[in-house]
Scaffold this motif. Structure first.
Motif, PDB file in Angstrom:
ATOM      1  N   ARG A  45     -23.668  -6.798   6.430  1.00 25.72           N
ATOM      2  CA  ARG A  45     -22.679  -7.338   7.315  1.00 25.72           C
ATOM      3  C   ARG A  45     -21.390  -7.621   6.647  1.00 25.72           C
ATOM      4  NH1 ARG A  45     -24.585  -8.099  12.715  1.00 25.72           N
ATOM      5  NH2 ARG A  45     -26.263  -6.422  12.721  1.00 25.72           N
ATOM      6  N   ARG A  46     -21.566  -8.295   5.447  1.00 23.70           N
ATOM      7  CA  ARG A  46     -20.274  -8.698   4.751  1.00 23.70           C
ATOM      8  C   ARG A  46     -19.462  -7.210   4.019  1.00 23.70           C
ATOM      9  NH1 ARG A  46     -23.855 -12.602   2.523  1.00 23.70           N
ATOM     10  NH2 ARG A  46     -24.788 -10.936   0.957  1.00 23.70           N
ATOM     11  N   LYS A  47     -20.460  -6.394   3.998  1.00 24.41           N
ATOM     12  CA  LYS A  47     -19.800  -4.953   3.483  1.00 24.41           C
ATOM     13  C   LYS A  47     -19.210  -4.246   4.657  1.00 24.41           C
ATOM     14  CE  LYS A  47     -22.802  -3.737  -0.120  1.00 24.41           C
ATOM     15  NZ  LYS A  47     -24.053  -2.867  -0.619  1.00 24.41           N
ATOM     16  N   LYS A  48     -19.772  -4.766   6.112  1.00 26.16           N
ATOM     17  CA  LYS A  48     -18.994  -4.073   7.140  1.00 26.16           C
ATOM     18  C   LYS A  48     -17.585  -4.638   7.515  1.00 26.16           C
ATOM     19  CE  LYS A  48     -22.361  -2.603  10.763  1.00 26.16           C
ATOM     20  NZ  LYS A  48     -23.050  -2.863  11.963  1.00 26.16           N
ATOM     21  N   ALA A  49     -17.487  -6.094   7.047  1.00 23.87           N
ATOM     22  CA  ALA A  49     -16.422  -6.821   7.084  1.00 23.87           C
ATOM     23  C   ALA A  49     -15.399  -6.396   6.142  1.00 23.87           C
ATOM     24  CB  ALA A  49     -16.524  -8.390   6.933  1.00 23.87           C
ATOM     25  N   GLU A  50     -15.769  -6.089   4.756  1.00 25.02           N
ATOM     26  CA  GLU A  50     -14.907  -5.720   3.949  1.00 25.02           C
ATOM     27  C   GLU A  50     -14.445  -4.143   4.305  1.00 25.02           C
ATOM     28  OE1 GLU A  50     -17.092  -5.751   0.293  1.00 25.02           O
ATOM     29  OE2 GLU A  50     -16.992  -8.100   0.102  1.00 25.02           O
TER      30      GLU A  50
END
Length: 185
Positions: A45-50
Motif C-alpha cells: 500500500r505504501r508503494k501504491k501511494a508512492e
C-alpha cells in the motif's frame, strides 16, 4: 499542567502522516505468518501511494500533462541527480511557478506530501524562497519593498506553508501578498 517535552521523532512522523491523510492501523494477529502478511500488505500500500495510486482526489484536479510531470518528479525521489531527496519535485515546483501556475505548484506539493509524507516539511521549507522569486519575476514586486513587507509580516512563511495544501487558497494568499508588497507604506 502542560507537557513541555518536545514530541519524539515517532510522534512527529505520525503527525506528518496524519496531515497528509494517511491512516494508522494497529492490529493483533495470532501468528507470525499473519503478521508477515500484514507487513507485506502495508508495504504494498505504501508503494501504491508512492506511485500515486489512490490519489484520485488530488490528481483529478490537474491536467494529464501536469499529473505526468508530478508523477515523474516523485518517481525520481532520491535521484543522485539532485542534492535533495525531493530535488525533482522542487525543480518541478520551480518550473510551475515560472509557468505562473500556482495551483499546480500547490497540487504538486499536496501529491508529494501524500506520496512521501516524511518529505513534506522539508519541501515546504523551500516554498517561501520559490514564491519570493515568483513574485519578483511574475508580479513585478520590487525586492526592496518585498524586504520591507517581510520585515513587517514575520508570519508570512507560515501563511504560505499553511495555504499550500489548498490550491485555490494558496493562489489567493500569494496574489494578496503581491498586492500588499506593491503598496507604499
Amino acid at each position: 499542567m502542560t507537557n513541555k517535552k518536545p514530541p519524539s521523532r515517532v510522534q512527529k512522523q505520525r503527525e506528518i502522516r496524519v496531515a497528509a491523510g494517511w491512516q494508522e492501523v494497529k492490529v493483533w494477529v495470532p501468528t507470525e505468518k499473519d503478521a508477515e502478511d500484514i507487513r507485506n500488505l502495508a508495504d504494498e500500500r505504501r508503494k501504491k501511494a508512492e506511485a500515486l495510486e489512490g490519489l484520485h482526489h488530488e490528481v483529478k484536479t490537474v491536467t494529464l500533462e501536469i499529473q505526468t510531470r508530478i508523477a515523474q518528479a516523485i518517481a525520481e525521489h532520491g535521484s543522485a541527480a539532485y542534492t535533495h531527496s525531493s530535488g525533482a519535485v522542487l525543480d518541478l515546483m520551480t518550473k510551475l511557478a515560472d509557468e505562473d501556475d500556482l495551483q499546480s505548484f500547490s497540487r504538486a506539493f499536496i501529491i508529494l506530501a501524500r506520496a512521501k509524507p516524511t518529505n513534506a516539511a522539508s519541501v515546504a521549507s523551500f516554498i517561501p524562497a520559490k514564491i519570493n522569486n515568483f513574485l519578483v519575476k511574475h508580479r513585478g514586486v520590487d525586492p526592496g519593498m518585498m524586504m520591507n513587507w517581510i520585515h513587517d509580516h514575520p508570519e508570512w512563511t507560515e501563511r504560505l506553508k499553511d495555504a499550500v495544501r489548498d490550491p485555490a487558497r494558496f493562489e489567493v494568499v500569494v496574489e494578496t501578498m503581491a498586492q500588499e508588497m506593491k503598496r507604499p507604506h
